[in-house]
Design a protein around this motif. Sequence first.
Motif, PDB file in Angstrom:
ATOM      1  N   HIS A  46      -0.935  29.046  22.320  1.00  0.00           N
ATOM      2  CA  HIS A  46      -0.112  28.984  21.115  1.00  0.00           C
ATOM      3  C   HIS A  46       1.065  28.032  21.306  1.00  0.00           C
ATOM      4  O   HIS A  46       1.342  27.185  20.441  1.00  0.00           O
ATOM      5  N   ALA A  49      -0.216  24.375  21.430  1.00  0.00           N
ATOM      6  CA  ALA A  49      -0.582  23.854  20.111  1.00  0.00           C
ATOM      7  C   ALA A  49       0.663  23.502  19.302  1.00  0.00           C
ATOM      8  O   ALA A  49       0.678  22.514  18.562  1.00  0.00           O
ATOM      9  N   SER A  50       1.707  24.295  19.446  1.00  0.00           N
ATOM     10  CA  SER A  50       2.957  24.013  18.739  1.00  0.00           C
ATOM     11  C   SER A  50       3.661  22.801  19.328  1.00  0.00           C
ATOM     12  O   SER A  50       4.273  22.008  18.603  1.00  0.00           O
ATOM     13  N   ASP A  54      -0.601  18.456  16.875  1.00  0.00           N
ATOM     14  CA  ASP A  54      -1.867  17.798  16.529  1.00  0.00           C
ATOM     15  C   ASP A  54      -2.080  16.450  17.209  1.00  0.00           C
ATOM     16  O   ASP A  54      -3.109  15.808  16.996  1.00  0.00           O
ATOM     17  N   GLY A  84      -4.376  28.747  17.864  1.00  0.00           N
ATOM     18  CA  GLY A  84      -4.179  27.314  17.689  1.00  0.00           C
ATOM     19  C   GLY A  84      -5.184  26.430  18.395  1.00  0.00           C
ATOM     20  O   GLY A  84      -5.085  25.206  18.336  1.00  0.00           O
TER      21      GLY A  84
END
Length: 248
Positions: A46, A49-50, A54, A84
């Motif tokens: 998580h 991904a943050s 992207d 994520g």
Amino acid sequence: MRRKMAAGNWKMNGLQSNLAELKALAQEFGNADCDILICPPATLIHSAASTTADAVDIGGQDCHQSETGAHTGDISAQMLKDAGATHVILGHSERREDHDESDHDVRHKAVAAIHAGLKTVICCGETLEEREANNTLDIIGGQLAGSIPDTVTGENLIVAYEPIWAIGTGKVPTLDQIGEVHDFIRARLERRFGEGVGRSTRILYGGSVKPGNAADIFGVSNVDGALVGGASLKAEDFGQIITALAAS
């Protein structure tokens, strides 16, 4: 055209403080001419991904074949997706050896992962004994047939060839040996799934890939990138591999 991929498997390494390496990677290579995937331990998915926003895809290192249930310590594909992740590694030799995972297990996990919307990186590879007995292609063929479900597409399947004897040992097959296996995998995929899936599926090489040998490996037939272990933990090292891949 298959888009190249540089994938990093952090294995059982990484704490919150190590996300600085991932942030540096995303900042410098977010627009690289290849896909970048990092598979950190589940505790960091998580946050990772943050952190990457992207610019770098994040994946899990394994998942359970069931969506929910009394499976203490396991993580479902839906949980990875919810945290994520966009990908998951399945059938890594360390899972096959340390947890007695069979091709049957890997196939069912892949079905669950695809159902959850994850892209699967399915690993195959031979031991040194199998290589020396000239059984490599028979072993790889059996693993491909048993581990890959019938429902895959070129979008949700990535195959990683990782000779077990080369993982973390510093030993690397010859370029001819790598090419032979990758050509074989491509032919098997085309024969089973047709040219569409067979030619669009990416095939990665893994096993002691380092900045010093990456360019040569990426020049081999049907090598679409790499699944990297230790060298993916540092942005500087992994960045050199990404640069070599983008230039290949």
